[in-house]
Design a protein around this motif. Structure first.
Motif, PDB file in Angstrom:
ATOM      1  N   GLU A 140     -42.111 -14.835  28.711  1.00 52.62           N
ATOM      2  CA  GLU A 140     -42.567 -15.218  27.357  1.00 52.62           C
ATOM      3  C   GLU A 140     -43.475 -16.151  27.281  1.00 52.62           C
ATOM      4  OE1 GLU A 140     -42.312 -16.796  23.080  1.00 52.62           O
ATOM      5  OE2 GLU A 140     -41.861 -17.816  25.045  1.00 52.62           O
ATOM      6  N   ARG A 315     -53.654 -19.022  15.599  1.00 53.18           N
ATOM      7  CA  ARG A 315     -52.424 -18.363  15.091  1.00 53.18           C
ATOM      8  C   ARG A 315     -52.564 -17.638  14.039  1.00 53.18           C
ATOM      9  NH1 ARG A 315     -47.884 -19.657  18.467  1.00 53.18           N
ATOM     10  NH2 ARG A 315     -48.732 -21.666  19.865  1.00 53.18           N
ATOM     11  N   SER A 387     -44.962 -18.440  17.838  1.00 52.50           N
ATOM     12  CA  SER A 387     -44.990 -16.990  18.199  1.00 52.50           C
ATOM     13  C   SER A 387     -43.892 -16.420  19.349  1.00 52.50           C
ATOM     14  CB  SER A 387     -46.331 -16.638  18.715  1.00 52.50           C
ATOM     15  OG  SER A 387     -47.290 -17.242  17.755  1.00 52.50           O
ATOM     16  N   HIS A 415     -41.657 -27.718  24.480  1.00 53.79           N
ATOM     17  CA  HIS A 415     -42.965 -27.895  25.022  1.00 53.79           C
ATOM     18  C   HIS A 415     -43.391 -29.069  25.477  1.00 53.79           C
ATOM     19  CE1 HIS A 415     -44.291 -23.694  23.869  1.00 53.79           C
ATOM     20  NE2 HIS A 415     -43.064 -23.564  24.062  1.00 53.79           N
TER      21      HIS A 415
HETATM   22  N1  BES Z   1     -39.745 -20.462  21.287  1.00 50.84           N
HETATM   23  C1  BES Z   1     -40.970 -20.277  21.195  1.00 50.84           C
HETATM   24  C2  BES Z   1     -41.513 -19.787  19.677  1.00 50.84           C
HETATM   25  C3  BES Z   1     -41.323 -20.550  18.523  1.00 50.84           C
HETATM   26  C4  BES Z   1     -41.721 -22.023  18.689  1.00 50.84           C
HETATM   27  C5  BES Z   1     -40.917 -19.904  17.696  1.00 50.84           C
HETATM   28  C6  BES Z   1     -41.274 -22.625  17.487  1.00 50.84           C
HETATM   29  C7  BES Z   1     -40.758 -20.617  16.342  1.00 50.84           C
HETATM   30  C8  BES Z   1     -40.788 -21.966  16.327  1.00 50.84           C
HETATM   31  C9  BES Z   1     -41.575 -19.676  22.175  1.00 50.84           C
HETATM   32  O1  BES Z   1     -40.940 -20.008  23.413  1.00 50.84           O
HETATM   33  C10 BES Z   1     -43.098 -20.069  22.522  1.00 50.84           C
HETATM   34  O2  BES Z   1     -43.236 -21.006  22.542  1.00 50.84           O
HETATM   35  N2  BES Z   1     -43.863 -19.240  22.397  1.00 50.84           N
HETATM   36  C11 BES Z   1     -45.413 -19.289  22.512  1.00 50.84           C
HETATM   37  C12 BES Z   1     -45.978 -18.077  22.878  1.00 50.84           C
HETATM   38  C13 BES Z   1     -47.424 -18.092  23.539  1.00 50.84           C
HETATM   39  C14 BES Z   1     -47.246 -18.751  24.769  1.00 50.84           C
HETATM   40  C15 BES Z   1     -47.797 -16.629  23.733  1.00 50.84           C
HETATM   41  C16 BES Z   1     -46.114 -20.211  21.270  1.00 50.84           C
HETATM   42  O3  BES Z   1     -45.715 -20.074  20.293  1.00 50.84           O
HETATM   43  O4  BES Z   1     -47.086 -20.788  21.659  1.00 50.84           O
END
Ligand code: BES
Ligand code: ZN
Length: 443
Positions: A140, A315, A387, A415
């Motif tokens: 993911e 985004r 996302s 992160h």
């Molecule tokens: N859990 C997150 C997505 C998220 C973060 C949803 C904050 C709602 C609020 C997911 O693990 C994530 O970090 N997704 C990445 C996707 C990307 C690497 C394609 C993101 O949003 O940067």
């Protein structure tokens, strides 16, 4: 094994999907989860992909029951910068009721909450109230490159009435939060090539273009002075916010003050005409995630570097198309770059934005489960700025809506260094899993 012990075990795998030196750690985490699920009486299988394995598990199918697909990810983001962690990034540590570790919130804490909820129901009742399919992936955090093809190849096996995910946020501690929209994403890397070798900036400076200057100019050209994205056509097809969303988000309290305090920024900045929440949850953006080139060491060096780079992510919101946005951005950057430099543009991962109707019967069932889990308050209906690229693919391929029931707190540091997850949210997640399956079985 208690839920907490399971979570600690899961967290100790440094399952960083983007880093090839962690390849075997990612697999080991998948194997551990597989044996956990088989041990609970589910049939569990690992499916190989060109990248990391996909784990599918099921209970027995009974006719007439609703089929629910539970998705989560067992991969994590890199832990760097390591020296900013107060305890080692992959040694889960309990402090003040929170577990600190990379992946604690995103997504292992939320994933193990569901697994533990299922384990409790299975040991108490011998079965679940629904036909359940578990789909856990290890990619993911790198844009799920192999999951959409997997959905397409296993449509029948993965057919379901609804998808449930806990991988989003809560607006505050103890406040049940239902997320009905996510932003999409489109990434791009740009190299700015100038002279064929590094040059003495005294001998050649003034006569050739400096790639670092040109990279900075291109990056600066992405926005106008006030923060609107300047790429022509970028906002075409962007869906307006609904009046009910604007008023219900405004009731969530002072977003400006909260974001100032969470981020430590001296002041907010963004597209005029929208509140801070509207900018994060419902407006598209262009962000520079990295920029570099030239001398980075101590002291000075009079050099014109032969190349510079920058990394962008956009985004996106409904109904922007990620591929079209990358086309527009590439055309814009190429038109802006002077003939004195050459651009090399590499496209990265993409994912569609997602939006569902939170007032649908399934949306309401999910909100009832949140009310049971977090009693006494109103459920917050929000969109999120982050996302989860596969969510729109669930809609496109499996024709199923996704219920996003997040357990991440605003200060979870996902992160970032010192990522954390409260033990209380693990416990709430276990209750939520059981309430959700009961509600989905009954509605
Ligand atoms: N859990 C997150 C997505 C998220 C973060 C949803 C904050 C709602 C609020 C997911 O693990 C994530 O970090 N997704 C990445 C996707 C990307 C690497 C394609 C993101 O949003 O940067
Ligand atoms: Zn993440």
């Amino acid at each position: 094994m208690s839920a907490l012990e399971d979570l600690l075990t899961c967290l100790r795998f440094p399952s960083v999907s983007t880093d090839s030196k962690h390849r075997s750690d990612v697999r080991a985490c998948a194997e551990w989860l597989k044996s956990k699920l088989s041990g609970m009486g589910l049939t569990a299988e690992l499916h190989e992909t060109p990248g990391h394995p996909i784990l599918v598990a099921k209970n027995k199918r009974l006719p007439g029951r609703r089929t629910v697909l539970l998705y989560g990810h067992y991969d994590v983001q890199p832990a760097e910068p390591l020296n900013e962690w107060l305890s080692p990034a992959f040694e889960p540590t309990l402090r003040d009721g929170r577990i600190y570790c990379r992946g604690a919130t995103d997504n292992k804490g939320q994933l193990i909450a569901h697994v533990s909820g299922l384990a409790e129901t299975l040991s108490r009742e011998g079965d679940l109230p629904v036909n359940l399919t578990i789909l856990f992936e290890g990619e993911e955090e790198i844009g799920s490159p192999n999951l959409k093809p997997f959905l397409e190849a296993h449509r029948e096996e993965l057919a379901c009435d609804v998808v449930a995910i806990s991988d989003t946020g809560m607006v505050g501690e103890g406040i049940g939060t239902f997320t009905y929209g996510l932003r999409g994403i489109a990434c791009m890397e740009v190299k700015v090539h100038g002279p064929s070798i590094d040059l003495h900036s005294g001998i050649f400076g003034g006569a050739v273009a400096n790639p670092v200057t040109m990279a900075a100019r291109l990056v600066a050209s992405l926005h106008d002075e006030e923060g609107r994205v300047a790429i022509p056509g970028f906002y075409d097809g962007v869906r307006d916010l609904q009046p009910w969303e604007r008023s219900s988000w405004a009731e969530l309290g002072d977003g400006d003050a909260e974001t100032l305090s969470l981020t430590g920024s001296p002041a907010l900045f963004g597209e005029p005409g929208y509140t801070e929440r509207e900018r994060r949850w419902a407006r598209p953006t262009a962000e520079v995630n990295g920029i570099g080139g030239g001398y980075q060491g101590e002291g000075s060096k009079t050099v014109i570097a032969r190349e510079a780079f920058f990394k962008l992510s956009f985004r996106l919101v409904p109904d922007q198309d990620p591929a079209r946005i990358l086309d527009l951005a590439e055309a814009y950057l190429r038109a802006k770059a002077p003939p004195s430099v050459r651009l090399e543009i590499k496209r990265g991962h993409t994912g569609m934005a997602y939006l569902m109707d939170p007032h649908s019967p399934l949306g309401k069932a999910a909100q009832r489960a949140l009310e049971t889990t977090f009693p006494g308050g109103k459920i917050a209906l929000i969109r999120e700025g982050g996302s989860i690229p596969i969510v729109q693919a669930f809609k496109d391929v499996l024709k199923a809506d996704t219920l996003l029931l997040g357990l991440a707190l605003p200060d979870c540091q996902a992160h970032a260094p010192n990522e954390n997850f409260p033990v209380a949210n693990l416990e709430a997640g276990i209750r939520l899993n059981q309430a959700l399956l009961r509600e989905l079985a009954a509605c």
